[in-house]
Design a protein around this motif. Structure first.
Motif, PDB file in Angstrom:
ATOM      1  N   HIS A 258       5.516  41.402  16.121  1.00 45.66           N
ATOM      2  CA  HIS A 258       5.835  42.827  16.155  1.00 45.66           C
ATOM      3  C   HIS A 258       4.534  43.624  16.107  1.00 45.66           C
ATOM      4  O   HIS A 258       3.654  43.332  15.285  1.00 45.66           O
ATOM      5  N   ARG A 286      11.769  42.454   7.407  1.00 44.96           N
ATOM      6  CA  ARG A 286      11.724  41.353   8.371  1.00 44.96           C
ATOM      7  C   ARG A 286      11.138  40.098   7.739  1.00 44.96           C
ATOM      8  O   ARG A 286      11.589  38.976   8.012  1.00 44.96           O
ATOM      9  N   GLU A 289      13.763  38.510   5.416  1.00 47.62           N
ATOM     10  CA  GLU A 289      14.796  37.877   6.245  1.00 47.62           C
ATOM     11  C   GLU A 289      14.278  36.574   6.849  1.00 47.62           C
ATOM     12  O   GLU A 289      15.003  35.569   6.909  1.00 47.62           O
TER      13      GLU A 289
END
Length: 298
Positions: A258, A286, A289
């Motif tokens: 990202h 993120r 997760e």
């Protein structure tokens, strides 16, 4: 104390501070070049102070938070400094063994921000271990500029061995289930990438934040999935990303990358004006997760 934000500063000044923070220029050079931004009674010294970390903001999880327990632990690093120390954070109410995550600091030692990152992981149900590369020199000195100078004096290869030893120590810790991840920031991002290829049988997941990339020939050694966070304005680090991505694809390494729009290097560090709240929260969510999926199978 009021928190400053990046938009209050000229991007050229933010880039200049990045050069100073990474020792590409010294304090005198920063002052000289920052003088053109010193207007309205604001001095270059005041600008440097405004851009520097304010660790009063590094307390998302308090030291006495009931969700965690923490302790300073020493470990052996025979190929590195010999003896090392780090902050070990455990979830207070864990039932059974849980995964471990090595937390790797920036280029200035184990400062309060990185300690808080370790506590955040502990509160999220992981065992986090944050070594201090400055321990052989007396430990993080409580001052980032001094810490940066101290870390620059350490042998780079020895420091890598110190973090390898930390991951191996954590894997053997009886409280962990043997599944080990790594997350790091700046210098720690480089170390996260490095551990992924140096000890592929130990590292099961790696999350480098704006970290320098390994040489292409090392990439095929990586077995762990990677989650890579980059800042759009961090051109210095980003210049190595295209070649790294090409090597990852060629080697068949599982990765997700990202690039956060309009974010600066260090955007996750909530103690400096380069902090980008939206990008930092998204990247951290993120990250959690990713670790839940790769280490816990959730």
């Amino acid at each position: 104390m009021e928190r400053k934000i990046a938009s209050e500063f000229d991007q050229e000044l933010l880039d200049l501070y990045d050069d100073f923070a990474h020792s590409r220029i010294d304090r005198r050079a920063f002052m000289d070049r920052a003088s053109k931004f010193a207007v309205g009674g604001i001095t270059a010294a005041a600008l440097l102070e405004a851009l520097s970390p304010k660790y009063v903001f590094a307390a998302q999880v308090a030291k006495d938070d009931p969700r965690i327990t923490s302790s300073d632990e020493e470990y052996a690093s025979p190929k590195g400094a010999g003896k090392m120390r780090g902050l070990l954070v455990k979830p207070a109410k864990a039932t059974g063994k849980v995964p471990g995550i090595v937390v790797v600091h920036e280029n200035r030692g184990l400062n309060p921000y990185i300690e808080d990152v370790a506590r955040r992981l502990g509160a999220a149900g992981f065992i986090a271990f944050a070594p201090d590369a400055l321990f052989p020199m007396g430990g993080y000195p409580g001052d980032d500029e001094k810490g940066k100078e101290m870390q620059a004096k350490r042998d780079g290869k020895e420091m890598v061995e110190d973090f390898i030893a930390a991951a191996e120590w954590l894997q053997k810790n009886p409280a962990t289930d043997g599944k080990i991840g790594v997350v790091g920031f700046c210098f720690g991002g480089l170390i996260s990438n490095t551990l992924a290829y140096r000890i592929p049988d130990v590292i099961k997941a790696a999350v480098p934040f704006y970290g320098r990339q390994p040489a292409a020939e090392e990439v095929p050694k990586i077995k762990a999935p990677l989650l890579l966070h980059y800042a759009e304005l961090d051109t210095r680090v980003n210049e190595g990303w295209p070649a790294y991505e090409e090597a990852l694809k060629k080697a068949g390494v599982t990765y997700t990358a990202h690039i956060y729009p309009k974010a600066n290097h260090g955007f996750h560090n909530d103690t400096t004006p380069r902090y980008d709240e939206a990008a930092a929260k998204l990247a951290w969510n993120r990250t959690l997760e990713f670790f839940n999926k790769t280490l816990k199978g959730a």
